[in-house]
Design a protein around this motif. Structure first.
Motif, PDB file in Angstrom:
ATOM      1  N   LEU A  63     -10.198   1.592   0.414  1.00 52.13           N
ATOM      2  CA  LEU A  63     -10.456   0.156   0.440  1.00 52.13           C
ATOM      3  C   LEU A  63     -10.402  -0.422  -0.967  1.00 52.13           C
ATOM      4  CD1 LEU A  63     -11.516  -2.410   1.983  1.00 52.13           C
ATOM      5  CD2 LEU A  63     -13.674  -1.823   0.855  1.00 52.13           C
ATOM      6  N   ARG A  64     -11.072   0.262  -1.891  1.00 56.26           N
ATOM      7  CA  ARG A  64     -11.091  -0.241  -3.270  1.00 56.26           C
ATOM      8  C   ARG A  64      -9.677  -0.352  -3.821  1.00 56.26           C
ATOM      9  NH1 ARG A  64     -16.058  -0.267  -6.015  1.00 56.26           N
ATOM     10  NH2 ARG A  64     -17.781   0.515  -4.758  1.00 56.26           N
ATOM     11  N   LYS A  65      -8.866   0.650  -3.508  1.00 54.69           N
ATOM     12  CA  LYS A  65      -7.486   0.595  -4.001  1.00 54.69           C
ATOM     13  C   LYS A  65      -6.723  -0.539  -3.324  1.00 54.69           C
ATOM     14  CE  LYS A  65      -6.151   4.734  -6.103  1.00 54.69           C
ATOM     15  NZ  LYS A  65      -5.124   5.789  -6.129  1.00 54.69           N
ATOM     16  N   ALA A  66      -6.934  -0.720  -2.019  1.00 60.13           N
ATOM     17  CA  ALA A  66      -6.217  -1.766  -1.299  1.00 60.13           C
ATOM     18  C   ALA A  66      -6.526  -3.137  -1.886  1.00 60.13           C
ATOM     19  CB  ALA A  66      -6.590  -1.729   0.181  1.00 60.13           C
ATOM     20  N   ARG A  89     -12.501   6.701   2.611  1.00 56.04           N
ATOM     21  CA  ARG A  89     -12.277   5.331   3.095  1.00 56.04           C
ATOM     22  C   ARG A  89     -12.642   4.300   2.045  1.00 56.04           C
ATOM     23  NH1 ARG A  89     -11.579   4.655   8.672  1.00 56.04           N
ATOM     24  NH2 ARG A  89     -12.179   2.485   8.675  1.00 56.04           N
ATOM     25  N   GLU A  90     -13.774   4.547   1.388  1.00 59.17           N
ATOM     26  CA  GLU A  90     -14.203   3.609   0.351  1.00 59.17           C
ATOM     27  C   GLU A  90     -13.178   3.553  -0.771  1.00 59.17           C
ATOM     28  OE1 GLU A  90     -18.026   4.452  -1.540  1.00 59.17           O
ATOM     29  OE2 GLU A  90     -17.278   3.441  -3.340  1.00 59.17           O
ATOM     30  N   LEU A 133     -18.355  -1.654   2.737  1.00 60.17           N
ATOM     31  CA  LEU A 133     -19.124  -0.576   2.115  1.00 60.17           C
ATOM     32  C   LEU A 133     -20.515  -0.540   2.736  1.00 60.17           C
ATOM     33  CD1 LEU A 133     -18.312  -0.816  -1.701  1.00 60.17           C
ATOM     34  CD2 LEU A 133     -17.145   0.438   0.097  1.00 60.17           C
ATOM     35  N   ARG A 145      -1.804  -6.734  -5.337  1.00 58.45           N
ATOM     36  CA  ARG A 145      -2.680  -6.648  -4.160  1.00 58.45           C
ATOM     37  C   ARG A 145      -3.963  -7.424  -4.411  1.00 58.45           C
ATOM     38  NH1 ARG A 145      -1.252  -0.988  -3.918  1.00 58.45           N
ATOM     39  NH2 ARG A 145      -3.224  -0.395  -4.896  1.00 58.45           N
ATOM     40  N   LEU A 203       0.844  -1.195   0.000  1.00 53.24           N
ATOM     41  CA  LEU A 203       0.000   0.000   0.000  1.00 53.24           C
ATOM     42  C   LEU A 203       0.876   1.241   0.000  1.00 53.24           C
ATOM     43  CD1 LEU A 203      -2.629  -1.049   2.692  1.00 53.24           C
ATOM     44  CD2 LEU A 203      -2.908  -1.054   0.216  1.00 53.24           C
ATOM     45  N   PRO A 241      -3.963   4.641  -1.178  1.00 51.14           N
ATOM     46  CA  PRO A 241      -4.786   3.655  -0.478  1.00 51.14           C
ATOM     47  C   PRO A 241      -4.563   3.726   1.033  1.00 51.14           C
ATOM     48  CG  PRO A 241      -3.014   2.588  -1.704  1.00 51.14           C
ATOM     49  CD  PRO A 241      -3.061   4.013  -2.147  1.00 51.14           C
ATOM     50  N   MET A 242      -3.355   4.020   1.425  1.00 54.98           N
ATOM     51  CA  MET A 242      -3.013   4.028   2.840  1.00 54.98           C
ATOM     52  C   MET A 242      -3.614   5.234   3.544  1.00 54.98           C
ATOM     53  SD  MET A 242       0.768   4.466   4.071  1.00 54.98           S
ATOM     54  CE  MET A 242       0.674   5.902   3.049  1.00 54.98           C
ATOM     55  N   LEU A 279      -7.246   4.735   3.990  1.00 56.90           N
ATOM     56  CA  LEU A 279      -7.681   3.816   5.038  1.00 56.90           C
ATOM     57  C   LEU A 279      -7.520   4.439   6.417  1.00 56.90           C
ATOM     58  CD1 LEU A 279      -6.312   0.468   3.675  1.00 56.90           C
ATOM     59  CD2 LEU A 279      -8.692   1.101   4.021  1.00 56.90           C
ATOM     60  N   ARG A 280      -6.584   5.357   6.525  1.00 56.28           N
ATOM     61  CA  ARG A 280      -6.315   5.989   7.799  1.00 56.28           C
ATOM     62  C   ARG A 280      -7.365   7.041   8.117  1.00 56.28           C
ATOM     63  NH1 ARG A 280      -0.604   8.263   7.549  1.00 56.28           N
ATOM     64  NH2 ARG A 280       0.160   6.136   7.586  1.00 56.28           N
ATOM     65  N   PHE A 318      -6.634  -8.298   2.706  1.00 53.07           N
ATOM     66  CA  PHE A 318      -6.504  -7.411   3.866  1.00 53.07           C
ATOM     67  C   PHE A 318      -7.688  -7.561   4.810  1.00 53.07           C
ATOM     68  CE2 PHE A 318      -3.882  -5.073   0.788  1.00 53.07           C
ATOM     69  CZ  PHE A 318      -2.768  -4.791   1.558  1.00 53.07           C
TER      70      PHE A 318
END
Lengths: 239, 413
Positions: B317-320, B313-314, A97, A83, A56, B406-407, B410-411, A89
């Motif tokens: 998440l999608r990127k992660a 956040r969404e 969602l 990923r 990430l 992405p990080m 998420l944070r 994860f």
């Protein structure tokens, strides 16, 4: 065979004029199928390490070989593909969602994969059933308990059949009973399906599910040792 | 990421916040509604005017005194309004001069009051020749039109329109009755059936008298306001126009065509000119409507930026789990385009509905032969424009979304 190999992995954050060294010369390797816990007080660099290992974030210096390939040479899109295909994860805050059913949430990684759409449904259903939520398929996250939410997140992490699972404080937002239940599922994934698991936690009891614990202190590896009295999924305390 | 799934994601995103989505697209709805109405009503007006012009017949040619004003030096020329005279008419009627000419009538116009006993009526008085019947396609309902003999003899005879008849005579038979116009007494010899407005002449509210009588007794002039000619075939229009021009130049001793003291207009010219005017007007109104679309687009951009922040956040998440920058970009662009596209469709519906209602009201209250037509071209433009606005104003927010790490995402709490 090592799935993760790092050498002098360092991450420095720049925030205006101040420079924060979040990770300092971390060198270690993790074998395929290993269950490793990363521990340390807050601010010790656990999350940074997880972000770098989970592709990430990009390290500032040092080398990182993931699954035999040096990630330093990959583009953002290639990292996204890795990923998607090789990593699952599980986050502390679940990150489901909202207003989206359990099934659709679990399907999400498939949307970005090469798996044909006709197979999404059956694969996702299997993953939801594997965490024991077959009856909750059409529910939305707001209708689920914390433990159930985290199980949905685990199903989502598994849906692309990844080699390695990164769990960032997966029990942090759960009561102890659901926390234990979640850890049980994660440990079973490791033992029965041979998934490599990298777990971040600050609770010793949670870390005891792992076979190896890496302690971080101020961004550097403080200790790296085997767990002696390792808990098994069937241990008495879990019941 | 496949399209079907993206569309589903986009619509879910929009329906979860229904009232916000609705308010966001309101600007687009209003803009597209305005565009549809302007184009639909503009079309209707243009068709109405063109239909009236064509009512004169495609074979008709108008000859007006003076030169068309093409620049400051022509302003003086436009005052030469007495250049068309009887000898011009006679020359035009000679087969040797204009072989393709079928009919020609001079036209003189003025507004006068007609009196019959104690009745009065404000009417339009036309001076013309009997050929006008052919040219304007009018027939007498009662009695007869005046004759060439009447023209030669400066006879005080009148042919009246249907409205003039009811206003002055009611239900009585007007034939043979005497009406007074400007202290001259005219004998009514014919009544023209109801005809409505036809190419700037409304026979219904008029009285037609021999042009010579009108020149001599009413206006006291020796010239005509205009001459309306008719070619024998619509294919011969150009030839007829050329022959008329040549004849008039010879009559007026003009060698330089730049110095013509007359202007010849065909129905095609007139229709073209009207089209230019109505098009310009429509274009101006469209420009005003376009401003509301730009304002609406800025609103879309604003809300999309808020949405991107809210959904950090969404996005993370999608990127992660494997979404690439272009997937995220596409998702948010599609959301913006869906939003404005829906606005466009609503706008097209409302615009058409309002145009339809207005056309019904126009027909009911003005009696004009206004026709509603669904503006297909406007509908297509509406869809394309609204989707483009989503694309243009959604681009920046979508880019912002795709650039999120992405990080970081998420944070974000």
């Amino acid at each position: 065979m090592n799935v993760i190999e790092t050498k002098n992995l360092t991450k420095v954050y720049h925030d205006g004029k101040t420079e924060t060294v979040a990770l300092k010369d971390a060198s270690f390797s993790i074998k395929k199928g290993e269950f490793v816990a990363i521990m340390g007080p807050s601010g010790s660099g656990k999350s940074t390490l997880l972000h770098v290992l989970g592709l990430l974030d990009i390290p500032s210096s040092g080398s990182y070989i993931f699954d035999g390939r040096d990630i330093g040479s990959f583009s953002q899109d290639e990292l996204a593909d890795i990923r998607n295909e090789k990593i699952g994860f599980v986050f502390q805050a679940f990150n489901l969602l909202p207003r989206t059913t359990v099934l659709e949430n679990v399907k999400l990684p498939l949307v970005y994969s090469k798996v044909p759409e006709s197979e999404w449904d059956s694969i996702a259903r299997k993953a939801v059933e594997s965490v024991g939520l077959g009856a909750r398929m059409g529910h939305e996250p707001s209708e689920l308990s914390g433990g159930e939410k985290q199980r949905v997140a685990i199903a989502r992490a598994l849906v692309n059949n990844p080699q390695i699972i990164f769990a960032d404080e997966p029990t942090g937002n759960l009561d102890s009973k659901s926390g234990k239940n979640v850890m049980q599922i994660i440990q079973k994934l490791n033992e029965e399906q041979g998934k490599t698991v990298i777990l971040i936690t600050h609770e010793t009891s949670t870390a005891e599910h792992a076979e190896r614990v890496i302690h971080l202190m101020d961004g550097a590896i403080d200790s790296d040792k085997r767990v002696e009295n390792r808990l098994t999924p069937d241990d008495e305390y879990l019941k | 990421m496949n399209f079907k799934h993206s569309l589903k994601t986009a619509t879910t995103g929009l329906t979860t916040n229904k009232s916000r989505s609705f308010l966001t697209i309101l600007g687009i709805v209003i803009g597209i509604t305005a565009i549809i109405m302007v184009m639909s009503l503009g079309n209707g007006a243009q068709n109405l005017i063109l239909a009236q012009i064509q009512g004169l017949g495609s074979r008709s040619i108008a000859i007006v005194p003076g030169r068309q004003i093409n620049g400051p030096s022509d302003v003086a020329a436009s005052f030469y309004n007495n250049s068309l005279k009887s000898r011009d008419l006679e020359a035009l009627q000679k087969k040797i001069n204009v072989p393709t000419l079928a009919n020609a009538t001079p036209i003189l116009t003025t507004s006068e009051t007609g009196f019959y006993k104690d009745q009065t009526y404000r009417l339009t008085l036309y001076g013309m020749s009997p050929e006008a019947q052919e040219i304007f396609d009018v027939t007498t309902e009662q009695g007869n039109f005046f004759t060439a003999e009447d023209v030669r003899g400066l006879a005080k005879v009148a042919v009246i329109g249907s409205k003039t008849k009811t206003e002055l005579f009611g239900d009585a038979d007007p034939i043979g009755k005497r009406i007074k116009i400007k202290n001259h007494t005219f004998v009514v010899v014919g009544v023209i059936g109801e005809k409505g407005q036809s190419a700037f002449i409304n026979f219904d509210q008029s009285v037609a008298i021999p042009y010579s009588t009108m020149q001599q007794f009413i206006l006291g002039i020796k010239y005509f306001n205009r001459i309306i000619a008719q070619a024998d075939d619509s294919k011969n229009i150009d030839r007829t126009v050329n022959d008329i021009a040549a004849t008039l130049r010879a009559n007026h001793n003009i060698t330089d065509t730049e110095k013509d003291d007359f202007t010849i207009e065909t129905q095609v010219d007139l229709a073209d000119r009207i089209t230019v005017i109505t098009d310009a007007f429509t274009f101006f109104l469209l420009a005003v409507a376009a401003i509301s679309l730009i304002v609406g687009g800025v609103g879309i951009m604003n809300i999309m930026l808020v949405s991107v922040t809210e959904r950090t956040r969404e996005i993370g998440l999608r990127k992660a789990i494997g979404a690439k920058d272009k997937d995220i970009m596409f998702q948010f662009l599609l959301e913006a385009v869906t939003l404005t596209g829906v606005g466009g469709v609503i706008g097209i519906f409302l615009g058409s509905l309002f145009s339809y209602i207005i056309s019904i009201l126009i027909v009911r209250f003005s009696g004009l032969a206004w026709q509603f037509s669904f503006p297909y071209s406007a509908a297509i433009i509406g869809i394309v424009v609204s989707a483009s606005i989503g694309l243009i104003f959604g681009l920046y927010p979508a880019r912002q979304a795709s650039k999120k790490s992405p990080m970081e995402a998420l944070r974000y709490e």
